[in-house]
Design an enzyme around this catalytic site. Structure first.
Site, PDB file in Angstrom:
ATOM      1  N   SER A  88       9.092  -0.552 -32.355  1.00 41.10           N
ATOM      2  CA  SER A  88       9.817  -0.187 -31.127  1.00 41.10           C
ATOM      3  C   SER A  88       9.354   1.166 -30.607  1.00 41.10           C
ATOM      4  O   SER A  88       9.512   2.202 -31.265  1.00 41.10           O
ATOM      5  CB  SER A  88      11.318  -0.142 -31.402  1.00 41.10           C
ATOM      6  OG  SER A  88      11.951   0.513 -30.324  1.00 41.10           O
ATOM      7  N   HIS A  92       7.306  -3.479 -29.105  1.00 37.12           N
ATOM      8  CA  HIS A  92       8.654  -3.745 -28.590  1.00 37.12           C
ATOM      9  C   HIS A  92       9.042  -2.603 -27.654  1.00 37.12           C
ATOM     10  O   HIS A  92       9.033  -1.429 -28.044  1.00 37.12           O
ATOM     11  CB  HIS A  92       9.600  -3.833 -29.785  1.00 37.12           C
ATOM     12  CG  HIS A  92      11.001  -4.233 -29.457  1.00 37.12           C
ATOM     13  ND1 HIS A  92      11.386  -5.535 -29.267  1.00 37.12           N
ATOM     14  CD2 HIS A  92      12.124  -3.493 -29.296  1.00 37.12           C
ATOM     15  CE1 HIS A  92      12.683  -5.592 -29.015  1.00 37.12           C
ATOM     16  NE2 HIS A  92      13.160  -4.356 -29.022  1.00 37.12           N
ATOM     17  N   ASP A  95      11.996  -1.091 -25.365  1.00 38.77           N
ATOM     18  CA  ASP A  95      13.445  -1.127 -25.148  1.00 38.77           C
ATOM     19  C   ASP A  95      13.809  -0.508 -23.805  1.00 38.77           C
ATOM     20  O   ASP A  95      13.782   0.712 -23.641  1.00 38.77           O
ATOM     21  CB  ASP A  95      14.154  -0.352 -26.270  1.00 38.77           C
ATOM     22  CG  ASP A  95      14.142  -1.115 -27.580  1.00 38.77           C
ATOM     23  OD1 ASP A  95      14.564  -2.281 -27.592  1.00 38.77           O
ATOM     24  OD2 ASP A  95      13.714  -0.526 -28.601  1.00 38.77           O
ATOM     25  N   MET A 124      16.643   0.362 -21.203  1.00 31.75           N
ATOM     26  CA  MET A 124      18.104   0.568 -21.190  1.00 31.75           C
ATOM     27  C   MET A 124      18.524   1.220 -19.879  1.00 31.75           C
ATOM     28  O   MET A 124      17.854   2.127 -19.385  1.00 31.75           O
ATOM     29  CB  MET A 124      18.512   1.474 -22.345  1.00 31.75           C
ATOM     30  CG  MET A 124      18.086   0.952 -23.709  1.00 31.75           C
ATOM     31  SD  MET A 124      18.764   1.947 -25.030  1.00 31.75           S
ATOM     32  CE  MET A 124      17.913   1.240 -26.452  1.00 31.75           C
ATOM     33  N   HIS A 127      12.347  -5.818 -24.178  1.00 33.10           N
ATOM     34  CA  HIS A 127      13.766  -6.084 -24.469  1.00 33.10           C
ATOM     35  C   HIS A 127      14.605  -5.430 -23.372  1.00 33.10           C
ATOM     36  O   HIS A 127      14.734  -4.203 -23.330  1.00 33.10           O
ATOM     37  CB  HIS A 127      14.077  -5.493 -25.865  1.00 33.10           C
ATOM     38  CG  HIS A 127      15.481  -5.680 -26.313  1.00 33.10           C
ATOM     39  ND1 HIS A 127      15.982  -5.033 -27.432  1.00 33.10           N
ATOM     40  CD2 HIS A 127      16.497  -6.422 -25.832  1.00 33.10           C
ATOM     41  CE1 HIS A 127      17.246  -5.379 -27.606  1.00 33.10           C
ATOM     42  NE2 HIS A 127      17.587  -6.208 -26.645  1.00 33.10           N
ATOM     43  N   MET A 130      17.809  -4.362 -21.851  1.00 37.80           N
ATOM     44  CA  MET A 130      19.233  -4.072 -22.058  1.00 37.80           C
ATOM     45  C   MET A 130      19.772  -3.521 -20.743  1.00 37.80           C
ATOM     46  O   MET A 130      20.138  -2.346 -20.629  1.00 37.80           O
ATOM     47  CB  MET A 130      19.394  -3.086 -23.222  1.00 37.80           C
ATOM     48  CG  MET A 130      19.157  -3.761 -24.571  1.00 37.80           C
ATOM     49  SD  MET A 130      18.794  -2.594 -25.888  1.00 37.80           S
ATOM     50  CE  MET A 130      17.046  -2.365 -25.626  1.00 37.80           C
ATOM     51  N   MET A 158      20.557  -9.211 -32.392  1.00 35.86           N
ATOM     52  CA  MET A 158      20.778  -7.779 -32.608  1.00 35.86           C
ATOM     53  C   MET A 158      21.505  -7.607 -33.939  1.00 35.86           C
ATOM     54  O   MET A 158      22.559  -8.206 -34.165  1.00 35.86           O
ATOM     55  CB  MET A 158      21.643  -7.186 -31.486  1.00 35.86           C
ATOM     56  CG  MET A 158      20.968  -7.039 -30.135  1.00 35.86           C
ATOM     57  SD  MET A 158      19.421  -6.110 -30.121  1.00 35.86           S
ATOM     58  CE  MET A 158      19.892  -4.546 -30.860  1.00 35.86           C
ATOM     59  N   ASP A 180      16.486  -7.357 -34.609  1.00 35.65           N
ATOM     60  CA  ASP A 180      16.296  -6.008 -34.045  1.00 35.65           C
ATOM     61  C   ASP A 180      17.437  -5.085 -34.470  1.00 35.65           C
ATOM     62  O   ASP A 180      18.588  -5.287 -34.082  1.00 35.65           O
ATOM     63  CB  ASP A 180      16.249  -6.134 -32.514  1.00 35.65           C
ATOM     64  CG  ASP A 180      15.898  -4.822 -31.818  1.00 35.65           C
ATOM     65  OD1 ASP A 180      15.615  -3.828 -32.509  1.00 35.65           O
ATOM     66  OD2 ASP A 180      15.906  -4.812 -30.566  1.00 35.65           O
TER      67      ASP A 180
HETATM   68  C1  DX5 Z   1      18.374  -0.752 -30.146  1.00 36.21           C
HETATM   69  C2  DX5 Z   1      16.968  -1.196 -29.829  1.00 36.21           C
HETATM   70  C3  DX5 Z   1      16.112  -1.343 -31.027  1.00 36.21           C
HETATM   71  C4  DX5 Z   1      15.844  -0.049 -31.770  1.00 36.21           C
HETATM   72  C5  DX5 Z   1      15.422  -0.351 -33.176  1.00 36.21           C
HETATM   73  O1  DX5 Z   1      19.165  -0.889 -29.023  1.00 36.21           O
HETATM   74  O2  DX5 Z   1      17.023  -2.463 -29.195  1.00 36.21           O
HETATM   75  O3  DX5 Z   1      14.888  -1.985 -30.697  1.00 36.21           O
HETATM   76  O4  DX5 Z   1      14.866   0.734 -31.133  1.00 36.21           O
HETATM   77  O5  DX5 Z   1      15.398   0.835 -33.911  1.00 36.21           O
HETATM   78  P1  DX5 Z   1      15.651   0.874 -35.482  1.00 36.21           P
HETATM   79  O6  DX5 Z   1      14.600   0.006 -36.125  1.00 36.21           O
HETATM   80  O7  DX5 Z   1      15.524   2.329 -35.815  1.00 36.21           O
HETATM   81  O8  DX5 Z   1      17.040   0.324 -35.737  1.00 36.21           O
HETATM   82 ZN    ZN Z   2      15.160  -3.630 -29.012  1.00 36.64          ZN
END
Ligand code: DX5
Ligand code: ZN
Length: 239
Positions: free
Chosen positions: A6, A31, A33, A35, A64, A66, A135, A174
């Protein structure tokens, strides 16, 4: 197992170099993320960053989302260079429409479920899915502890997908994944592990990848993993 590091835990002051090092270390997926500060209590980045990273990288961009009402931004993420778009079931009142739209654009389509979200909808959405993301922490931040009941949810998800004829759909897990729990996760049904903090904190990246892969050496691979391995950057767009 496929490891998808990630980006959230990478060094943001030199992302281009970070991606080059991942590829050189033998990683194939990244990956990303996204947000929005509304669906989750954190804001990260959007299409401009992905567009900036795309030309310099051959990694498979696993995006991903969010964000609330992700259907509004599909075209922006496609144009930026995403290979896989994963939407959250909790953010979209019409996930079947959004998933089929992602596929129509030539991308892989994934659905993500929060820890508290039930699996029932998978019976009806499985035909529109390329990937299912579970998740194992509440989305928003990296570095959180793995929620223990996620393990039985992974088992139930694999059983349900297999039962409805979706044994080719890989499960991505994840949140809180690390070499210490990787084999347990894979035995439960995980095919792809996302790792942020437990990956980027440990250099060099080739040794860290080896640690993850060594941890799952004795695990049996499923058809869903073989399917996901065949995905490559650039291939999905040309469909
Ligand atoms: C959380 C993200 C994850 C996160 C994972 O909302 O979707 O992808 O970055 O990080 P770790 O592996 O540190 O839990
Ligand atoms: Zn993620």
């Amino acid at each position: 197992m496929i490891l998808s590091p990630s980006l959230l835990s990478a060094d943001f002051s030199c992302l281009g170099q970070e991606l080059a090092q991942l590829e050189a270390a033998g990683l194939h997926w990244l990956h990303l993320d996204v947000m929005d500060g509304a669906f989750v209590p954190n804001i990260t980045f959007g299409p401009p960053l992905i567009r900036a990273l795309r030309p310099g990288s051959g990694l498979f961009f696993d995006v991903h989302l969010m964000i609330e009402e992700p259907a509004r931004y599909l075209e922006a993420f496609r144009a930026a260079g995403a290979d896989l778009l994963v939407i959250h079931a909790e953010t979209d009142r019409h996930p079947q429409r959004t998933l089929s739209e992602i596929r129509r654009m030539g991308l892989k389509a994934g659905l993500a479920l929060n820890p508290g979200t039930d699996l029932e909808m998978l019976r009806w959405l499985a035909p529109d899915l390329d990937l299912l993301l579970l998740m194992s922490v509440n989305p928003g931040f990296s570095g959180q502890a793995f929620i223990p009941q996620s393990l039985s949810k992974i088992r139930s998800t694999r059983a349900l997908l297999d039962m409805v004829g979706a044994d080719h759909v890989p499960i991505q897990v994840d949140g809180g994944a690390c070499p210490e729990n990787a084999a347990t996760l894979m035995d439960a049904g995980a095919d792809i592990l996302v790792s942020g903090s437990a990956f980027f904190k440990y250099r060099p990246y080739d040794a860290r990848l080896t640690a993850f892969m060594a941890a799952v050496q004795g695990c049996t691979e499923r058809p869903s993993l073989v399917n996901a391995r065949a995905w490559r950057h650039g291939v999905s767009q040309s469909v």
